[in-house]
Design an enzyme around this catalytic site. Structure first.
Site, PDB file in Angstrom:
ATOM      1  N   SER A 173     -13.394  -3.412   4.251  1.00 57.97           N
ATOM      2  CA  SER A 173     -12.799  -4.417   5.126  1.00 57.97           C
ATOM      3  C   SER A 173     -11.694  -3.765   5.937  1.00 57.97           C
ATOM      4  CB  SER A 173     -12.214  -5.559   4.287  1.00 57.97           C
ATOM      5  OG  SER A 173     -11.447  -6.443   5.084  1.00 57.97           O
ATOM      6  N   TYR A 186      -6.580  -8.856  -2.378  1.00 56.10           N
ATOM      7  CA  TYR A 186      -7.790  -8.468  -1.637  1.00 56.10           C
ATOM      8  C   TYR A 186      -7.564  -7.145  -0.909  1.00 56.10           C
ATOM      9  CZ  TYR A 186     -11.780  -8.841   1.551  1.00 56.10           C
ATOM     10  OH  TYR A 186     -12.935  -8.604   2.251  1.00 56.10           O
TER      11      TYR A 186
END
Length: 306
Positions: A173, A186
């Site tokens: 990501s 995250y």
């Protein structure tokens, strides 16, 4: 080799590689033939995982689908069969459980053969600010988004290195490249996944296993439901990404042995800025980009996968 000679070599080769990269911008890259490859995709029951499986389906590969959602797996298997896949195996597997990963991996080897393209795609997001996130959810984020990659590599990399042939794909990501407000766990998990993938790639090169390729994918937020409530403050600069477009670009990156894929392309510019700015400027850039103010919390997300 002395210091000056080695330094000169690094400078000259760096210039050469930059020129090579620039020239390649104007030359269509040759795509490799993946017919006969055994492709394993984690998190294949929905989202990007399912879309990648659909795009691999007509390429003559054997598809191995993993997910914790049996219903989603069956739906994906049906879809890829309709898309032309001839050899499909699907398995329920909780990638956060090391023992289960090893057990299912052994089953895959017996029933389908040695995996030659491994795509670590499964991922979760809690949607909680750091101090509001229960320890159990933080641990689960790290187990799924990071540690699962360790166990799948341990399971399938030995066969790739023995044959000096294969491809390791990490669906990470942009949040693994730059910190994001409200996504501490995250971001940490994705930073770790990228660092792990880069380190293993360097190990492979150092040991002469250059036939095992690596691709690290760092997309901005994707419209899969995983980031419901997120938006782009400036969609013309950094748009929310269409899942089908992302899957298409990932497959292209794999077929052309692209090492890094950042999406959208403007993320290359943002990362250049991030690495050259002072901290206060970086914080200013974060506020300027925005995007997570309305991220839905865990109770709504229920651990949505990529």
């Amino acid at each position: 080799m002395n210091f000056l000679l080695e330094t000169l070599q690094v400078v000259v080769m760096s210039v050469y590689y930059n020129i090579e990269a620039f020239v390649k911008l104007f030359i269509p890259l040759k795509k490799k033939n993946v017919t006969g490859e055994i492709v394993l995709i984690t998190g294949a029951g929905s989202g990007i995982g399912r879309l990648m499986a659909e795009k691999f389906a007509p390429l003559g590969v054997s598809l191995i689908l993993w997910d914790i959602n049996q219903k989603g797996l069956k739906e994906t298997a049906k879809l890829v069969k309709e898309k032309g896949a001839q050899r499909i195996h699907y398995y329920i597997c909780d990638c956060s459980d090391k023992a289960e990963v090893y057990r299912v991996a052994d089953q895959v080897k017996r029933e389908a053969g040695d995996v030659s393209i491994l795509i670590n795609n499964a991922g979760i997001v809690t949607g909680r600010k750091f101090m509001e996130a229960p320890d159990s959810l933080i641990e689960k984020t790290m187990e799924v988004n990071t540690m699962a990659h360790f166990w799948t590599y341990k399971a399938f990399l030995p066969a790739m290195t023995a044959n000096n042939h294969g491809h390791l794909v990490s669906i990470a990501s942009s949040a693994g490249l730059i910190g994001v407000n409200g996504l501490a766990d995250y971001c940490a998990s994705k930073f770790a996944a990228i660092g792990f993938a880069e380190s293993v790639a360097l190990e492979l090169l150092a040991t002469g296993k250059d036939g095992v390729k690596t691709t690290i994918v760092c997309p901005y937020f994707i419209n899969t439901g995983m980031f419901d409530g997120c938006s782009s403050k400036w969609p013309r600069l950094i748009p929310m990404l269409d899942p089908d477009y992302v899957a298409k670009k990932i497959i292209e990156a794999i077929l052309t042995d692209q090492v890094y894929l950042l999406l959208p392309k403007s993320m290359y510019f943002v990362m250049g800025l991030k690495n050259s700015l002072q901290w206060k400027q970086a914080a200013l850039l974060g506020r300027y980009l925005g995007g997570t103010e309305n991220l839905e919390p865990y109770e709504t997300l229920h651990f949505k996968l990529h």
